[in-house]
Design an enzyme around this catalytic site. Structure first.
Site, PDB file in Angstrom:
ATOM      1  N   ARG A 245      -1.452   3.905  -3.235  1.00  0.00           N
ATOM      2  CA  ARG A 245      -1.205   2.467  -3.308  1.00  0.00           C
ATOM      3  C   ARG A 245       0.291   2.238  -3.544  1.00  0.00           C
ATOM      4  O   ARG A 245       0.916   2.962  -4.327  1.00  0.00           O
ATOM      5  CB  ARG A 245      -1.986   1.816  -4.450  1.00  0.00           C
ATOM      6  CG  ARG A 245      -3.489   1.649  -4.197  1.00  0.00           C
ATOM      7  CD  ARG A 245      -3.784   0.593  -3.115  1.00  0.00           C
ATOM      8  NE  ARG A 245      -5.199   0.359  -2.937  1.00  0.00           N
ATOM      9  CZ  ARG A 245      -5.998   1.034  -2.089  1.00  0.00           C
ATOM     10  NH1 ARG A 245      -5.504   1.985  -1.318  1.00  0.00           N
ATOM     11  NH2 ARG A 245      -7.286   0.733  -2.003  1.00  0.00           N
TER      12      ARG A 245
ATOM     13  N   GLU B 120       1.537  -5.909   1.324  1.00  0.00           N
ATOM     14  CA  GLU B 120       1.137  -5.565   2.700  1.00  0.00           C
ATOM     15  C   GLU B 120       0.696  -6.821   3.420  1.00  0.00           C
ATOM     16  O   GLU B 120      -0.014  -7.638   2.818  1.00  0.00           O
ATOM     17  CB  GLU B 120       0.010  -4.519   2.673  1.00  0.00           C
ATOM     18  CG  GLU B 120       0.468  -3.206   2.051  1.00  0.00           C
ATOM     19  CD  GLU B 120      -0.628  -2.141   1.984  1.00  0.00           C
ATOM     20  OE1 GLU B 120      -1.756  -2.388   2.451  1.00  0.00           O
ATOM     21  OE2 GLU B 120      -0.340  -1.059   1.460  1.00  0.00           O
TER      22      GLU B 120
ATOM     23  N   THR C  47       0.122   7.877   0.136  1.00  0.00           N
ATOM     24  CA  THR C  47      -1.029   7.339   0.869  1.00  0.00           C
ATOM     25  C   THR C  47      -2.015   6.692  -0.104  1.00  0.00           C
ATOM     26  O   THR C  47      -3.165   6.449   0.263  1.00  0.00           O
ATOM     27  CB  THR C  47      -1.768   8.465   1.635  1.00  0.00           C
ATOM     28  OG1 THR C  47      -2.045   9.536   0.724  1.00  0.00           O
ATOM     29  CG2 THR C  47      -0.961   8.984   2.802  1.00  0.00           C
TER      30      THR C  47
ATOM     31  N   GLY D  65      -7.518  13.926  -7.626  1.00  0.00           N
ATOM     32  CA  GLY D  65      -8.897  13.553  -7.290  1.00  0.00           C
ATOM     33  C   GLY D  65      -9.268  14.251  -5.992  1.00  0.00           C
ATOM     34  O   GLY D  65      -8.613  15.221  -5.571  1.00  0.00           O
TER      35      GLY D  65
ATOM     36  N   HIS E  27      -0.981   1.376   6.486  1.00  0.00           N
ATOM     37  CA  HIS E  27      -2.188   1.599   5.667  1.00  0.00           C
ATOM     38  C   HIS E  27      -3.354   2.078   6.548  1.00  0.00           C
ATOM     39  O   HIS E  27      -4.387   1.416   6.649  1.00  0.00           O
ATOM     40  CB  HIS E  27      -2.573   0.319   4.904  1.00  0.00           C
ATOM     41  CG  HIS E  27      -3.394   0.609   3.674  1.00  0.00           C
ATOM     42  ND1 HIS E  27      -3.302  -0.110   2.514  1.00  0.00           N
ATOM     43  CD2 HIS E  27      -4.346   1.557   3.432  1.00  0.00           C
ATOM     44  CE1 HIS E  27      -4.149   0.364   1.609  1.00  0.00           C
ATOM     45  NE2 HIS E  27      -4.783   1.378   2.137  1.00  0.00           N
TER      46      HIS E  27
ATOM     47  N   ILE F 137      -8.924  13.419  -2.859  1.00  0.00           N
ATOM     48  CA  ILE F 137      -7.926  13.449  -1.774  1.00  0.00           C
ATOM     49  C   ILE F 137      -6.782  14.402  -2.133  1.00  0.00           C
ATOM     50  O   ILE F 137      -6.329  15.200  -1.304  1.00  0.00           O
ATOM     51  CB  ILE F 137      -7.417  12.022  -1.459  1.00  0.00           C
ATOM     52  CG1 ILE F 137      -8.589  11.146  -0.986  1.00  0.00           C
ATOM     53  CG2 ILE F 137      -6.332  12.065  -0.386  1.00  0.00           C
ATOM     54  CD1 ILE F 137      -8.266   9.655  -0.854  1.00  0.00           C
TER      55      ILE F 137
HETATM   56  C1  GLV Z   1      -7.937   2.647   1.359  1.00  0.00           C
HETATM   57  O1  GLV Z   1      -6.849   2.511   0.917  1.00  0.00           O
HETATM   58  C2  GLV Z   1      -9.119   2.685   0.557  1.00  0.00           C
HETATM   59  O2  GLV Z   1      -9.043   2.400  -0.641  1.00  0.00           O
HETATM   60  O3  GLV Z   1     -10.192   2.952   1.121  1.00  0.00           O
END
Ligand code: GLV
Length: 332
Positions: free
Chosen positions: A242, A271, A240, A160, A290, A162
């Protein structure tokens, strides 16, 4: 009485976003620096037409069912795995989120973790701080040897926005880049920089693997014990996205045995991370709480977009960033 819609915000946000929201809404804000407990959340949402929430708030079917006046939900996050999207859609409630504005900041953190894990930066920092760098050790030929990033192969699990931003950074570092995705969208400007790989090929050939799929029923536990065992020996894993995508126990075992050389983790199955987690005892893991999107500018942009989403929906307009656009399907 007023005709301004009532909004419940589950947290005070930095910057001016809540002040902006208060210009058009009657704002009820959870003032504590903690997650509203389920009963308090249900009570406050029951009275609201709009909800501004965080990824730590569980917005499930029962909560939505107990809020007959609710017309819009907006989360200050790109991920929406904390929200029962089908239940919201069934009620015709648009759900806003914050894609785009956090892409580059989160990619920066993924790369920071990759570099830190590869070159053992936190271990080296501890070495200096703890007074272990002292004569006669001045420059040891084998001190804190890590792994080269340049020339290595990076596997992106998911491509995606990111994942794509991480690919561009990897290109700048002279890495070979491969990606796996169920939906192979056109590569566009990444053509020539990366090529697609099958899932098992990605596992077997990546020196570094970075996770960028969203958490959904089809991706929960995607990196299970089998997949982790199929990773290239000595690989480095970065997550980074989930925590639920990776089997954390199997990962800790692979890291303890050195089958996976190191990991950089910003997200966890639970978390905050349980103080008893075996990950905490492993020197070859870099841990962050996070903070993927946690730059001042990006958090301000996320809050602003979340407020724009909510204000638009409560005014009967389309949300600029809606996670369930199906709600607009029939009517527009
Ligand atoms: C962070 O993990 C988000 O989903 O913005």
């Amino acid at each position: 009485m007023t005709d301004r819609p009532r909004v419940f915000a589950t947290r005070v946000l930095p910057g001016s976003a809540l002040a902006e929201l208060a210009r058009s809404c009657d704002l009820d804000v959870w003032a504590e620096r903690s997650i509203p407990p389920p009963a308090a959340l249900a009570e406050r949402v029951a009275a609201a037409e709009g909800l501004l929430c965080l990824l730590t708030d569980r917005i499930d079917a029962a909560l939505l069912g107990g809020a007959p006046r609710l017309r819009a939900v907006s989360s200050v996050s790109v991920g929406i795995d904390h929200i029962d999207l089908p239940a919201a859609t069934a009620r015709g409630i648009p759900v806003g989120h914050t894609p785009g504005v956090l892409t580059e900041t989160t990619a920066d953190l993924a790369f920071a973790l990759l570099l830190a894990a590869a070159r053992r930066v936190p271990e080296a920092d501890r070495f200096v701080r703890e007074g272990r760098w002292r004569p006669p050790q001045v420059w040891e030929p084998d001190l804190l040897l890590g792994r080269d990033v340049h020339g290595a192969t990076l596997g992106l699990l998911g491509l995606g926005a990111i994942g794509r931003a991480v690919a561009r950074r990897a290109g700048g570092f002279g890495m070979r880049v491969r990606a796996w995705s169920r939906s192979r969208r056109p590569l566009g400007d990444l053509e020539g920089l990366l090529r697609w790989a099958e899932f098992d090929e990605l596992l077997a050939t990546s020196d570094f693997m970075s996770v960028h799929v969203a958490l959904a029923p089809g991706t929960r536990g995607l990196l299970d014990a089998r997949a982790l065992a199929a990773m290239k020996p000595g690989a480095v894993l970065v997550n980074t996205a989930r925590g639920g995508i990776v089997d954390e126990e199997a990962l800790a075992a692979a890291l303890a045995e050195g089958r996976i050389a190191a990991a950089g983790l910003d997200v966890f199955a639970g978390e905050p991370l349980d103080p008893g987690s075996p990950l905490l005892a492993l020197p070859n893991v870099v841990l962050t709480p996070h903070i993927g999107s946690a730059s001042q500018a990006t958090r301000a942009r996320m809050a602003a977009l979340a407020v724009e989403n909510l204000v638009a929906a409560l005014a009967g307009r389309r949300m600029p960033a809606c996670a369930n656009p199906d709600v607009y399907g029939q009517s527009r």
